[in-house]
Design a protein around this motif. Structure first.
Motif, short mmCIF file in Angstrom:
data_model
loop_
_atom_site.label_atom_id
_atom_site.label_comp_id
_atom_site.label_asym_id
_atom_site.label_seq_id
_atom_site.Cartn_x
_atom_site.Cartn_y
_atom_site.Cartn_z
N MET A 166 0.84 -1.19 0.00
CA MET A 166 0.00 0.00 0.00
C MET A 166 0.88 1.25 0.00
O MET A 166 1.80 1.38 0.82
CB MET A 166 -0.92 -0.02 1.23
N ILE A 167 0.60 2.16 -0.91
CA ILE A 167 1.35 3.41 -1.10
C ILE A 167 2.86 3.17 -1.01
O ILE A 167 3.60 3.92 -0.40
CB ILE A 167 0.90 4.53 -0.12
N ALA A 168 3.32 2.12 -1.68
CA ALA A 168 4.73 1.76 -1.71
C ALA A 168 5.01 0.97 -2.98
O ALA A 168 4.21 0.10 -3.36
CB ALA A 168 5.12 0.95 -0.48
N LYS A 215 -2.25 10.40 -7.51
CA LYS A 215 -1.86 11.80 -7.35
C LYS A 215 -0.37 11.89 -7.04
O LYS A 215 0.29 12.88 -7.38
CB LYS A 215 -2.68 12.46 -6.24
N ASP A 216 0.17 10.85 -6.40
CA ASP A 216 1.61 10.73 -6.19
C ASP A 216 2.20 10.14 -7.48
O ASP A 216 2.42 8.94 -7.59
CB ASP A 216 1.90 9.83 -4.99
N GLN A 217 2.46 11.00 -8.45
CA GLN A 217 2.82 10.53 -9.79
C GLN A 217 4.17 9.83 -9.83
O GLN A 217 4.36 8.87 -10.57
CB GLN A 217 2.79 11.71 -10.77
N ARG A 218 5.11 10.31 -9.04
CA ARG A 218 6.43 9.67 -9.03
C ARG A 218 6.30 8.22 -8.58
O ARG A 218 6.84 7.30 -9.20
CB ARG A 218 7.38 10.43 -8.12
N ARG A 219 5.58 8.00 -7.48
CA ARG A 219 5.43 6.64 -6.98
C ARG A 219 4.61 5.79 -7.96
O ARG A 219 4.89 4.60 -8.14
CB ARG A 219 4.77 6.65 -5.60
#
Length: 347
Positions: A195-197, A220-224
């Motif tokens: 999750m978010i990783a 929304k965290d485009q880099r990740r």
């Protein structure tokens, strides 16, 4: 706990008079949120079918009855439902701990029960997963000795509770997601959720037999998101089954806050949303203009005369603001997708 004065304020009377209109607006907020939450990749992003946000998602039939122990230099909290069918290890993110996943109770007086963490555990217990949470030794998880510690604790705990015949799954968020991605190279997990990783596949490589991997993330965290896409392709080339769930921003409403945060009543939730709107923290459609961590909402509460030192729910509210903004936060809104994924790899 939120504390109110014994004498109702003018704002309270105004909120009561406006309740029918407020409820109508809440209905619109909830309808809008169903269109924007998340989708499982299997079709182009423009065709995602996000699940509806239901109030029933915040209520389950299971009650917390955790056991708290301290062993091998860390604390672990766990609960086994009746007739368990699987084991789930959960790894928190940076600054987290096992106590975040469980409500305060006589058996766990220092537990804090953050909204998203506790709901993940409740849904796991409802699905008859035996849940084990372990605290990292430092602020964030490390990828050296700590892997061996958690592997030993998990194996010891499973054997002691006679759960050896059950499939083992793992879920990690943020730092915990990196940790689980590395631990999965050594543990016999049937499947994992990051999750978010994006995981640490670029530094560890991908061994044969690596478990099916579901990425739950916020685009929304485009880099990740780009790193996740790259790692998904690398896993596919190694024959690993992968899938992703994309979680989007959604509008805040009083019902969302009061339903998910124990101890936050509807009256206070209405006051909070009204203040956020008046301060410009929300746009005209109810969306957060900035990440909750970058919004000075606590200062706004102080300016309104709320004695912050008496509140125990500030971090709980903070988590839900971060989640609504949809950038980098633990989320339980996708528990159906997560546990369907786990259950599809039970055998």
């Amino acid at each position: 706990m939120w504390r109110q004065s014994h004498k109702p304020t003018k704002l309270f009377h105004r909120a009561q008079r406006c309740r029918p209109r407020a409820l109508a607006l809440l209905a619109l907020f909830l309808v809008a949120s169903t269109l924007l939450l998340c989708g499982i990749k299997g079709k182009p992003s423009s065709q995602y079918d996000p699940p509806k946000l239901k109030r029933s998602r915040t209520r389950t039939s299971t009650q917390f009855r955790p056991t708290v122990e301290y062993t091998n230099g860390t604390d672990l909290i766990w609960q086994i439902p009746e007739s368990p069918k699987a084991v789930l290890f959960i790894a928190h993110g940076c600054n987290g701990r096992a106590a975040n996943f469980w409500d305060r109770s006589p058996g766990c007086p220092y537990c804090v029960g953050f909204p998203e963490e506790r709901l993940i555990v409740l849904h796991a217990l409802d699905r008859r997963f035996a849940v084990l949470s372990i605290s990292s030794s430092r602020k964030c998880w490390s990828l050296g000795k700590e892997k061996h510690v958690v592997k030993w604790i998990t194996t010891w705990w499973i054997e002691r509770n006679k759960l050896e015949k059950l499939p083992i799954m793992a879920l990690g968020a943020s730092s915990g997601g990196y940790f689980v991605s590395a631990l999965a190279a050594e543990m016999r997990y049937k499947s994992i959720v990051l999750m978010i990783a994006e995981g640490v596949f670029d530094t560890m490589g991908i061994p044969e037999g690596y478990p099916p991997t579901l990425f739950v993330h916020m685009p929304k965290d485009q880099r990740r998101m780009r790193l996740i896409e790259r790692n998904m392709e690398a896993l596919r080339r190694k024959g690993v089954r992968v899938k992703e769930v994309r979680c989007l921003e959604f509008p805040l409403s009083p019902n969302f806050l009061s339903d998910r945060i124990l101890g936050l009543n509807q009256t206070m939730a209405v006051k909070l949303i009204r203040m956020f709107s008046e301060k410009g923290f929300l746009d005209e459609n109810g969306y957060m203009r900035k990440d909750g961590r970058a919004t000075r909402w606590k200062q706004a509460l102080r300016e309104r005369g709320f004695p912050l030192e008496k509140y125990e729910l500030l971090n709980h509210i903070q988590e839900e603001l971060n989640l609504a903004y949809g950038y980098h936060e633990m989320t339980s809104l996708q528990t159906d997708d997560i546990f369907d994924w786990f259950e599809s790899y039970m055998n």
